[in-house]
Design an enzyme around this catalytic site. Structure first.
Site, PDB file in Angstrom:
ATOM      1  N   LYS A  11       0.822  -1.215   0.000  1.00  0.00           N
ATOM      2  CA  LYS A  11       0.000   0.000   0.000  1.00  0.00           C
ATOM      3  C   LYS A  11       0.854   1.262   0.000  1.00  0.00           C
ATOM      4  O   LYS A  11       2.061   1.207   0.276  1.00  0.00           O
ATOM      5  CB  LYS A  11      -0.936  -0.046   1.221  1.00  0.00           C
ATOM      6  N   TYR A  51     -12.499  -1.901  -3.708  1.00  0.00           N
ATOM      7  CA  TYR A  51     -12.982  -2.021  -2.335  1.00  0.00           C
ATOM      8  C   TYR A  51     -14.512  -1.912  -2.253  1.00  0.00           C
ATOM      9  O   TYR A  51     -15.050  -1.622  -1.181  1.00  0.00           O
ATOM     10  CB  TYR A  51     -12.324  -0.967  -1.446  1.00  0.00           C
ATOM     11  N   ASN A 114      -1.982   0.258   6.646  1.00  0.00           N
ATOM     12  CA  ASN A 114      -1.491  -1.000   7.212  1.00  0.00           C
ATOM     13  C   ASN A 114      -0.622  -1.817   6.246  1.00  0.00           C
ATOM     14  O   ASN A 114      -0.568  -3.038   6.312  1.00  0.00           O
ATOM     15  CB  ASN A 114      -2.648  -1.816   7.796  1.00  0.00           C
ATOM     16  N   HIS A 117      -2.089  -5.472   1.489  1.00  0.00           N
ATOM     17  CA  HIS A 117      -3.380  -6.141   1.297  1.00  0.00           C
ATOM     18  C   HIS A 117      -3.135  -7.618   1.049  1.00  0.00           C
ATOM     19  O   HIS A 117      -2.160  -7.984   0.390  1.00  0.00           O
ATOM     20  CB  HIS A 117      -4.097  -5.543   0.076  1.00  0.00           C
ATOM     21  N   GLU A 128      -9.319 -10.369  -7.820  1.00  0.00           N
ATOM     22  CA  GLU A 128      -8.383  -9.259  -7.597  1.00  0.00           C
ATOM     23  C   GLU A 128      -7.168  -9.360  -8.515  1.00  0.00           C
ATOM     24  O   GLU A 128      -6.662  -8.339  -9.002  1.00  0.00           O
ATOM     25  CB  GLU A 128      -7.966  -9.239  -6.116  1.00  0.00           C
TER      26      GLU A 128
HETATM   27  P1  DAT Z   1      -7.907  -6.646   5.788  1.00  0.00           P
HETATM   28  O1  DAT Z   1      -7.111  -5.694   4.934  1.00  0.00           O
HETATM   29  O2  DAT Z   1      -7.108  -7.139   6.971  1.00  0.00           O
HETATM   30  O3  DAT Z   1      -8.522  -7.767   4.993  1.00  0.00           O
HETATM   31  P2  DAT Z   1     -10.577  -5.480   5.858  1.00  0.00           P
HETATM   32  O4  DAT Z   1     -10.859  -6.283   4.623  1.00  0.00           O
HETATM   33  O5  DAT Z   1     -11.533  -5.608   7.008  1.00  0.00           O
HETATM   34  O6  DAT Z   1      -9.108  -5.801   6.420  1.00  0.00           O
HETATM   35  O7  DAT Z   1     -10.500  -3.938   5.491  1.00  0.00           O
HETATM   36  C1  DAT Z   1      -9.875  -3.518   4.287  1.00  0.00           C
HETATM   37  C2  DAT Z   1      -9.022  -2.332   4.581  1.00  0.00           C
HETATM   38  O8  DAT Z   1      -9.843  -1.248   5.024  1.00  0.00           O
HETATM   39  C3  DAT Z   1      -7.989  -2.535   5.699  1.00  0.00           C
HETATM   40  O9  DAT Z   1      -6.821  -3.158   5.262  1.00  0.00           O
HETATM   41  C4  DAT Z   1      -7.756  -1.121   6.140  1.00  0.00           C
HETATM   42  C5  DAT Z   1      -9.120  -0.478   5.995  1.00  0.00           C
HETATM   43  N1  DAT Z   1      -9.844  -0.525   7.271  1.00  0.00           N
HETATM   44  C6  DAT Z   1     -10.458  -1.593   7.826  1.00  0.00           C
HETATM   45  N2  DAT Z   1     -11.015  -1.284   8.995  1.00  0.00           N
HETATM   46  C7  DAT Z   1     -10.763   0.031   9.190  1.00  0.00           C
HETATM   47  C8  DAT Z   1     -11.090   0.960  10.215  1.00  0.00           C
HETATM   48  N3  DAT Z   1     -11.802   0.606  11.292  1.00  0.00           N
HETATM   49  N4  DAT Z   1     -10.648   2.227  10.077  1.00  0.00           N
HETATM   50  C9  DAT Z   1      -9.932   2.612   8.991  1.00  0.00           C
HETATM   51  N5  DAT Z   1      -9.600   1.795   7.989  1.00  0.00           N
HETATM   52  C10 DAT Z   1     -10.011   0.521   8.073  1.00  0.00           C
HETATM   53 MG    MG Z   2      -9.973  -7.779   3.545  1.00  0.00          MG
END
Ligand code: DAT
Ligand code: MG
Length: 139
Positions: A11, A51, A114, A117, A128
């Site tokens: 990212k 997304y 973070n 992905h 994807e």
């Molecule tokens: P992951 O990337 O671990 O699969 P996810 O699919 O729940 O997590 O969410 C996709 C992305 O969205 C994640 O990498 C970062 C962002 N995200 C998730 N929860 C968030 C939150 N509470 N606040 C801000 N960004 C968030």
């Molecule tokens: Mg995810």
């Protein structure tokens, strides 16, 4: 049926912070083969589409803006049990909760920024991967 492939993006925070090489090294060191690799930047529309599953969540706007804010590295990875093993390698979404030895523990800033992905299923890994790569870009 497991496909043994997953999809990842390094990212914008990871690229900005100079961790491109270190993260790719961790991925290869963990036994993943790189089947496709691209240094690129998502448009706002591409980030929205990628997304779309999170469209109803409160952080969607922030996520789309962030993911289109700078260059990323996209890759298709291959290994036995790729999806599950890669999720283990990247660690929890929030780096504060990520285990020692994971990519997010080492390189992520926070829950939004973070570092990396990882696809959450074989089905999404295929979708994807196709989103980013043409057939002649996958080896
Ligand atoms: P992951 O990337 O671990 O699969 P996810 O699919 O729940 O997590 O969410 C996709 C992305 O969205 C994640 O990498 C970062 C962002 N995200 C998730 N929860 C968030 C939150 N509470 N606040 C801000 N960004 C968030
Ligand atoms: Mg995810």
């Amino acid at each position: 049926m497991a496909t043994n492939r997953t999809f990842t993006m390094l990212k914008p925070d990871a690229i900005e912070n100079g961790y491109m090489g270190k993260i790719i090294d961790m991925i290869i060191g963990a036994g993943f083969q790189i089947k496709a690799l691209k240094y690129t930047q998502l448009s706002v529309d591409q980030a929205k589409e990628f997304y779309a599953v999170h469209a109803e969540r409160p952080f969607y706007g922030e996520l789309v803006e962030y993911m289109s804010s700078g260059p990323i590295v996209a890759a298709i990875l291959e290994k036995d049990n790729a999806v599950e093993d890669f999720r283990k390698l990247i660690g929890a979404t929030d780096p504060a909760e990520a285990a020692e030895g994971t990519i997010r523990k080492a390189y992520a800033e926070n829950k939004g920024r973070n570092a990396v992905h990882g696809s959450d299923s074989d089905e999404n890994a295929a979708i994807e991967g196709k989103f980013h790569f043409a057939a002649n870009e996958i080896f």
